[in-house]
Structures are given as C-alpha cells and as structure tokens.
Scaffold this motif. Structure first.
Motif, PDB file in Angstrom:
ATOM      1  N   ALA A  49       0.829  -1.206   0.000  1.00 14.63           N
ATOM      2  CA  ALA A  49       0.000   0.000   0.000  1.00 14.63           C
ATOM      3  C   ALA A  49       0.865   1.258   0.000  1.00 14.63           C
ATOM      4  O   ALA A  49       0.613   2.203  -0.759  1.00 14.63           O
ATOM      5  N   LEU A  50       1.887   1.277   0.833  1.00 13.19           N
ATOM      6  CA  LEU A  50       2.780   2.439   0.885  1.00 13.19           C
ATOM      7  C   LEU A  50       3.492   2.647  -0.447  1.00 13.19           C
ATOM      8  O   LEU A  50       3.589   3.784  -0.929  1.00 13.19           O
ATOM      9  N   HIS A  51       3.960   1.575  -1.056  1.00 15.61           N
ATOM     10  CA  HIS A  51       4.674   1.686  -2.328  1.00 15.61           C
ATOM     11  C   HIS A  51       3.746   2.207  -3.423  1.00 15.61           C
ATOM     12  O   HIS A  51       4.172   2.991  -4.280  1.00 15.61           O
ATOM     13  N   ARG A  52       2.483   1.764  -3.405  1.00 20.05           N
ATOM     14  CA  ARG A  52       1.525   2.276  -4.403  1.00 20.05           C
ATOM     15  C   ARG A  52       1.339   3.781  -4.258  1.00 20.05           C
ATOM     16  O   ARG A  52       1.242   4.501  -5.252  1.00 20.05           O
ATOM     17  N   LEU A  53       1.305   4.254  -3.022  1.00 20.49           N
ATOM     18  CA  LEU A  53       1.129   5.689  -2.805  1.00 20.49           C
ATOM     19  C   LEU A  53       2.397   6.478  -3.131  1.00 20.49           C
ATOM     20  O   LEU A  53       2.313   7.642  -3.526  1.00 20.49           O
ATOM     21  N   VAL A  54       3.549   5.853  -3.003  1.00 17.20           N
ATOM     22  CA  VAL A  54       4.796   6.483  -3.472  1.00 17.20           C
ATOM     23  C   VAL A  54       4.767   6.570  -4.987  1.00 17.20           C
ATOM     24  O   VAL A  54       5.078   7.614  -5.572  1.00 17.20           O
ATOM     25  N   ASP A  55       4.362   5.483  -5.650  1.00 15.21           N
ATOM     26  CA  ASP A  55       4.279   5.480  -7.114  1.00 15.21           C
ATOM     27  C   ASP A  55       3.302   6.534  -7.626  1.00 15.21           C
ATOM     28  O   ASP A  55       3.495   7.090  -8.709  1.00 15.21           O
ATOM     29  N   ALA A  56       2.262   6.816  -6.830  1.00 14.06           N
ATOM     30  CA  ALA A  56       1.270   7.831  -7.201  1.00 14.06           C
ATOM     31  C   ALA A  56       1.721   9.238  -6.804  1.00 14.06           C
ATOM     32  O   ALA A  56       0.985  10.203  -7.006  1.00 14.06           O
ATOM     33  N   HIS A  57       2.922   9.351  -6.229  1.00 13.80           N
ATOM     34  CA  HIS A  57       3.501  10.624  -5.788  1.00 13.80           C
ATOM     35  C   HIS A  57       2.716  11.287  -4.655  1.00 13.80           C
ATOM     36  O   HIS A  57       2.818  12.492  -4.452  1.00 13.80           O
ATOM     37  N   PHE A  58       1.913  10.496  -3.933  1.00 15.19           N
ATOM     38  CA  PHE A  58       1.199  11.014  -2.765  1.00 15.19           C
ATOM     39  C   PHE A  58       2.105  10.945  -1.536  1.00 15.19           C
ATOM     40  O   PHE A  58       2.099  11.846  -0.706  1.00 15.19           O
ATOM     41  N   LEU A  59       2.879   9.861  -1.432  1.00 14.39           N
ATOM     42  CA  LEU A  59       3.842   9.687  -0.346  1.00 14.39           C
ATOM     43  C   LEU A  59       5.251   9.693  -0.900  1.00 14.39           C
ATOM     44  O   LEU A  59       5.462   9.452  -2.089  1.00 14.39           O
ATOM     45  N   ALA A  60       6.187   9.938  -0.015  1.00 14.19           N
ATOM     46  CA  ALA A  60       7.606   9.834  -0.353  1.00 14.19           C
ATOM     47  C   ALA A  60       8.278   9.031   0.757  1.00 14.19           C
ATOM     48  O   ALA A  60       7.798   9.006   1.895  1.00 14.19           O
ATOM     49  N   ARG A  61       9.364   8.384   0.414  1.00 14.52           N
ATOM     50  CA  ARG A  61      10.126   7.627   1.402  1.00 14.52           C
ATOM     51  C   ARG A  61      11.421   8.367   1.673  1.00 14.52           C
ATOM     52  O   ARG A  61      12.181   8.677   0.755  1.00 14.52           O
ATOM     53  N   SER A  62      11.667   8.636   2.943  1.00 11.22           N
ATOM     54  CA  SER A  62      12.881   9.358   3.322  1.00 11.22           C
ATOM     55  C   SER A  62      14.079   8.423   3.290  1.00 11.22           C
ATOM     56  O   SER A  62      13.939   7.200   3.189  1.00 11.22           O
ATOM     57  N   GLY A  63      15.245   8.984   3.416  1.00 10.06           N
ATOM     58  CA  GLY A  63      16.473   8.193   3.444  1.00 10.06           C
ATOM     59  C   GLY A  63      16.533   7.232   4.616  1.00 10.06           C
ATOM     60  O   GLY A  63      17.213   6.215   4.565  1.00 10.06           O
ATOM     61  N   SER A  64      15.777   7.534   5.673  1.00 10.59           N
ATOM     62  CA  SER A  64      15.756   6.651   6.853  1.00 10.59           C
ATOM     63  C   SER A  64      14.669   5.590   6.742  1.00 10.59           C
ATOM     64  O   SER A  64      14.478   4.818   7.689  1.00 10.59           O
ATOM     65  N   GLY A  65      13.942   5.554   5.626  1.00  8.50           N
ATOM     66  CA  GLY A  65      12.933   4.528   5.407  1.00  8.50           C
ATOM     67  C   GLY A  65      11.553   4.868   5.933  1.00  8.50           C
ATOM     68  O   GLY A  65      10.679   4.013   6.012  1.00  8.50           O
ATOM     69  N   ARG A  66      11.338   6.126   6.282  1.00  9.11           N
ATOM     70  CA  ARG A  66      10.028   6.540   6.785  1.00  9.11           C
ATOM     71  C   ARG A  66       9.195   7.094   5.629  1.00  9.11           C
ATOM     72  O   ARG A  66       9.735   7.730   4.722  1.00  9.11           O
ATOM     73  N   TYR A  67       7.903   6.866   5.710  1.00  8.28           N
ATOM     74  CA  TYR A  67       6.976   7.352   4.687  1.00  8.28           C
ATOM     75  C   TYR A  67       6.225   8.559   5.224  1.00  8.28           C
ATOM     76  O   TYR A  67       5.775   8.567   6.362  1.00  8.28           O
ATOM     77  N   CYS A  68       6.115   9.583   4.385  1.00  9.83           N
ATOM     78  CA  CYS A  68       5.383  10.792   4.746  1.00  9.83           C
ATOM     79  C   CYS A  68       4.802  11.386   3.469  1.00  9.83           C
ATOM     80  O   CYS A  68       5.104  10.936   2.368  1.00  9.83           O
ATOM     81  N   ARG A  69       3.973  12.418   3.633  1.00  7.04           N
ATOM     82  CA  ARG A  69       3.405  13.092   2.462  1.00  7.04           C
ATOM     83  C   ARG A  69       4.554  13.575   1.576  1.00  7.04           C
ATOM     84  O   ARG A  69       5.558  14.073   2.074  1.00  7.04           O
ATOM     85  N   SER A  70       4.410  13.447   0.302  1.00  5.58           N
ATOM     86  CA  SER A  70       5.502  13.767  -0.611  1.00  5.58           C
ATOM     87  C   SER A  70       5.961  15.212  -0.491  1.00  5.58           C
ATOM     88  O   SER A  70       7.140  15.504  -0.667  1.00  5.58           O
ATOM     89  N   SER A  71       5.091  16.121  -0.137  1.00  7.30           N
ATOM     90  CA  SER A  71       5.478  17.515   0.001  1.00  7.30           C
ATOM     91  C   SER A  71       6.274  17.773   1.290  1.00  7.30           C
ATOM     92  O   SER A  71       6.885  18.811   1.451  1.00  7.30           O
ATOM     93  N   ALA A  72       6.267  16.798   2.209  1.00  5.23           N
ATOM     94  CA  ALA A  72       6.934  16.974   3.498  1.00  5.23           C
ATOM     95  C   ALA A  72       8.373  16.469   3.520  1.00  5.23           C
ATOM     96  O   ALA A  72       9.071  16.662   4.506  1.00  5.23           O
ATOM     97  N   VAL A  73       8.833  15.836   2.451  1.00  6.84           N
ATOM     98  CA  VAL A  73      10.207  15.275   2.442  1.00  6.84           C
ATOM     99  C   VAL A  73      11.199  16.343   2.074  1.00  6.84           C
ATOM    100  O   VAL A  73      10.978  17.186   1.290  1.00  6.84           O
TER     101      VAL A  73
END
Length: 67
Positions: free
Chosen positions: A43-67
C-alpha cells in the motif's frame, strides 16, 4: 487480495491526508492498520508510485510535500 489492498490504500491515503505530519516505517504502518507487513509495504509503495507519499532516506513514509 486486490480489493483488500485497494481498501488499505484508500485508508492509508486518508490517514496521511488527515495528519500531514504523519511519518511511519513499514513496520509501524503494519501495526497501526493491523495488516501483515507485506500488505502495508504494498500500500505504501503504491502511494509512493502515485507521488502522494515519499520515502525518506531513513525509510520513513510521509506526504511527498513533506520530504
């Protein structure tokens, strides 16, 4: 399983939309939503692919605008 993942993606999207500062690892997401780690990751990866979430260098997921 496809419907389950789609439902989970909608849930995850709504949670991150309601709490813009939310930042989770895959393991934390699995515990929060009571799903197996593989389903949380998908689910997280799908939202990253949709550019809704981003994954930080430490492996945490957050809103893409917050990275």
């Amino acid at each position: 399983m496809h419907q389950t993942i789609d439902r989970l993606v909608r849930l995850v999207r709504s949670e991150f939309a309601e709490m813009p500062g939310l930042s989770l690892t895959e393991c934390q997401a699995a515990r929060l939503w009571h799903v197996p780690p593989a389903e949380a990751a998908l689910a997280l990866h799908r939202l990253v692919d949709a550019h809704f979430l981003a994954r930080s260098g430490s492996g945490r997921y957050c809103r893409s605008s917050a990275v």
